[in-house]
Design an enzyme around this catalytic site. Structure first.
Site, mmCIF file in Angstrom:
data_model
loop_
_atom_site.group_PDB
_atom_site.id
_atom_site.type_symbol
_atom_site.label_atom_id
_atom_site.label_comp_id
_atom_site.label_asym_id
_atom_site.label_seq_id
_atom_site.Cartn_x
_atom_site.Cartn_y
_atom_site.Cartn_z
ATOM 1 C CB ALA A 114 5.740 -29.930 18.519
ATOM 2 C CG MET A 115 5.435 -24.749 20.307
ATOM 3 S SD MET A 115 4.319 -23.395 20.756
ATOM 4 C CE MET A 115 3.445 -24.114 22.143
ATOM 5 N NE ARG A 116 7.883 -31.732 22.189
ATOM 6 C CZ ARG A 116 6.638 -32.019 21.881
ATOM 7 N NH1 ARG A 116 5.712 -31.070 21.978
ATOM 8 N NH2 ARG A 116 6.280 -33.233 21.496
ATOM 9 C CE1 TYR A 117 11.040 -32.581 19.627
ATOM 10 C CE2 TYR A 117 8.813 -32.448 18.755
ATOM 11 C CZ TYR A 117 9.742 -33.050 19.593
ATOM 12 O OH TYR A 117 9.379 -34.104 20.374
ATOM 13 C CB THR A 118 10.268 -25.144 14.688
ATOM 14 O OG1 THR A 118 9.255 -24.548 15.520
ATOM 15 C CG2 THR A 118 9.696 -26.377 14.009
#
Length: 760
Positions: A114-118
């Site tokens: 998910a974009m909150r992790y990358t």
């Protein structure tokens, strides 16, 4: 109340066209100028605006996506993030434009985190698209709400549309542009810039084929590649790269290190598992013969297969043979033919052109349009810099006047109520120069600063002359563009990854002994084989309620045509038909017979042999045996039928028959009508409904179509009480033109059970 009406058809047509063009221009197709789709262009511009250059600290992808959606791309966050992920995958793009930190997916189809992790930032090569964006090189337009401006295109320093390629599906069109090698494309573009009359074949000396991110081996012949790049459409055959690892005691194994595009190790392993451990197809209770044959082939060939891919080896598939006595070439060829280790990669060079219209382009057109764009971009960059230099020169000339007349300048400023106007009048300054003099600090007019001022002024005047020369001299401008392209190629170029070497495509070849064989077909569609010819049919037993339909003597290496009652033909390999004393197998396990159809007949012969086909609706034609062959298990449509019609028994015709004027096609109907048609009236067709043979009444139907070459023949008739009788008939009595009603046969029985025409 004022009521307005609008025709639905014109409104729907206009609305659909507007929607289609919106998808084509706004989402699906890349631009020839910078090779980017709108969402990709907005991602790059937003990241540039956020200061996320290669050396910057990466930020959360969610922050980047929020910036993109809030300012430029009013769509869902998933579409922006998915595009961003693809731009960061080194196994998808030949030259990734985003440096992704974290899980950005894998070759095996695993999704990104998910974009909150990358986290993300730009790669160095993204500078090819963005470095000149603030130098007046491109036009800007308001964003969706008018609060910000976004570029119409990016000032690409190299043809990115070919370097990274693109894939997309629009409305009514699609694109599939493969990636290419940066050095090769740059050399081709430079060659075309030097010699605009070069053709596609000349450009392919520099850029011979695609260069995929995952490597591989292109085996398509050079002439086919030329056709693809000339037309802008086609497909290339790509296979995996491998090596044979020889071990102790004569053992060996195959190690695959590169895969074709759109193929992963997980996909290859799944295909092998499906073939070695197959499941019955939908609606079937058991495996068909093809599945059994494939299972035996693969189990006899492969002992083990392992996926040893890791961070050091992105792709490493290890195949171990069942026996070291297996020929490595046969082993590899079978793997290539049975799995996605070899396959076709589509090419469809569709993109938005310089005229802002979607079109399919060839290699030369793509490079020429990009070169036109690059020349225009460099011209705008030079003009932008010239305007800045001239503006600075103008300012410095005013400061030089002030430096030379510092005392008088100070006196005017001290004593004047309107110093700006007085300075302009006294020293012949412009308003801009006067304003600058009033704003500078006195220390900038010191002697040392004056020396620096004169030095800068001289440098700028020299640059001004150089810029003016480049803008007026097209040849020198082209030399500048070439020099910049060569510098970029030197900085970012790399070696080709994909091998280009023509080779034969992998095909599955199984050696079958050439032996006589007899195929036995039952009325309920069961088929079996017996070795040799002249089989004793009295020893053949059938299931209860079943009986013999046809016996066909052929050879194991000769394909057999199967024709069904609804006009479809199939091809079976006699070697696939099981031998032994059993009841055989349903024909449906060898071929996919269409719904509600029954097997009508089996045929063998040379490709040039003629076959008479007719249907119960009174139509028919002559075709070649080659027209009946097919590689598809579901067969192919040969004869077109109307509702409630069926195909009659086919009959092979000698080539000599068609040449003899005394040859006739005799047709018989259910209402005891007979008609003899000259063979010369028949038509040779590959497929279709054919010509009308007999004009039938509403409740009549055709029963038989056969060929006679004599003046008379015998018709066998079953009487009303079941007795068998014969009627000797003369062809001359029933001869007529094709499409007539024929002659009513006065017999005490019915032609519905005519069994044969016996030639005399």
């Amino acid at each position: 109340m004022n009521h307005e009406t609008l025709d639905l058809a014109p409104y729907a047509e206009r609305a659909y066209l507007e929607y289609a063009m919106s998808v084509v221009k706004g989402r699906a197709l890349p631009a020839v100028q910078d090779g980017q789709k709108p969402v990709q262009r907005r991602i790059l511009f937003a990241m540039k605006d956020m200061g996320l250059a290669h050396g910057a600290k990466p930020v959360k992808s969610a922050r980047v996506v929020g910036e993109i959606l809030g300012k430029y791309h009013p769509h869902g966050d998933s579409s922006a993030y998915e595009a961003m992920v693809r731009m960061a995958q080194d196994f998808t793009l030949r030259y990734p434009l985003i440096d992704g930190i974290g899980n950005f997916g894998s070759r095996d189809g695993d999704g990104a985190a998910a974009m909150r992790y990358t986290e993300a930032r730009l790669t160095p090569i993204a500078e090819l698209l963005l470095s000149e964006i603030n130098q007046g090189t491109v036009d800007f337009v308001p964003n969706y709400d008018g609060a910000f401006d976004e570029p119409v295109s990016l000032p690409a320093r190299l043809p990115m549309v070919l370097l990274n390629g693109a894939s997309g599906i629009a409305v009514g069109m699609a694109t599939e542009i493969p990636s290419h090698n940066l050095n090769e494309v740059t050399q081709a573009a430079i060659a075309l810039l030097k010699k605009p009359n070069l053709e596609v074949a000349d450009l392919m000396k520099y850029c011979p084929a695609p260069d995929f991110a995952g490597g591989g081996h292109i085996i398509t012949p050079a002439k086919d590649l030329l056709n693809i790049y000339q037309s802008g459409k086609g497909s290339v055959r790509v296979r995996a790269r491998y090596e044979i690892d020889k071990m102790a005691r004569g053992q060996w194994r195959v190690i695959v290190s590169e895969l074709p595009p759109n193929t992963s190790a997980a996909k290859i392993l799944a295909e092998i598992e499906e073939q070695t451990n197959p499941k019955p197809k939908a609606g079937k209770k058991q495996l068909n013969q093809d599945q059994l044959n494939t299972k035996k082939l693969m189990l006899d060939l492969i002992e083990k297969v392992r996926d040893e891919s890791d961070s050091e080896h992105p792709v490493r598939l290890v195949f171990e043979p069942k026996s070291s006595r297996v020929e490595p070439e046969h082993f590899i060829n079978t793997l290539m033919a049975q799995t996605s280790l070899e396959g076709n990669v589509s090419i469809n060079l569709v993109m938005m052109g310089m005229d802002n219209r979607p079109a399919q382009k060839n290699l030369k057109t793509i490079l020429q349009e990009w070169l036109d764009y690059r020349v225009a971009t460099v011209t705008r960059r030079l003009q932008h810099r010239l305007d800045a230099v001239e503006k600075r020169i103008h300012i410095l000339e005013g400061r030089m006047i002030a430096f030379l007349h510092i005392d008088e300048i100070i006196k005017v400023i001290r004593e004047s109520d309107e110093p700006k106007a007085d300075l302009i009048a006294k020293f012949n300054l412009t308003e801009i120069q006067a304003e600058d003099i009033l704003e500078i600090r006195l220390r900038q007019l010191a002697r040392l600063e004056g020396i620096k001022l004169e030095s800068e002024l001289n440098e700028l005047r020299e640059e001004q002359g150089s810029l003016q020369h480049l803008l007026s001299d097209e040849n020198d401008k082209k030399k500048l563009i070439i020099k910049e392209m060569q510098a970029d190629a030197k900085q970012f170029g790399d070696e080709r990854r994909t091998l280009v070497e023509a080779a034969e495509r992998a095909t599955l070849t199984q050696t079958t002994a050439d032996e006589p064989i007899t195929l036995i077909l039952s009325q309920k569609g069961w088929i079996r084989a017996r070795a040799g010819h002249d089989v004793d049919l009295s020893q053949i037993a059938f299931k209860e309620g079943d009986d013999l339909q046809q016996v066909l003597e052929t050879r194991t290496v000769q394909p057999v045509i199967v024709l069904d009652t609804l006009g479809r033909s199939y091809t079976i390999d006699p070697a696939d038909v099981p031998k032994g004393r059993g009841d055989g197998v349903p024909v449906g396990s060898l071929i996919d017979v269409q719904h509600n159809a029954n097997v009508l007949a089996m045929l063998v012969g040379d490709d040039n042999d003629n076959v008479l086909l007719a249907n119960s609706g009174g139509y028919g034609f002559i075709c070649k045996m080659a027209d009946l062959h097919t590689r598809v298990k579901a067969g192919k449509a040969v004869m077109s039928l109307e509702a409630n019609e069926h195909v009659l028994q086919p009959e092979k015709l000698d080539n000599a028959v068609l040449m003899q004027p005394e040859s006739y096609i005799v047709v018989a109907s259910a209402q005891n009508r007979l008609l003899a048609i000259s063979v010369a009236e028949m038509k040779l067709m590959a497929k279709g409904r054919g010509l009308q043979l007999m004009n039938l009444q509403d409740d009549d139907s055709l029963l038989l179509a056969s060929c006679v070459q004599t003046e008379s023949f015998t018709a066998q008739i079953v009487g009303k009480r079941g007795g068998l009788s014969s009627e000797r008939l003369k062809v001359a009595d029933i001869v007529g033109k094709r499409g007539r009603k024929g002659k009513l046969l006065d017999v005490s029985g019915s032609l519905k059970t005519i069994t044969a025409y016996v030639m005399e």
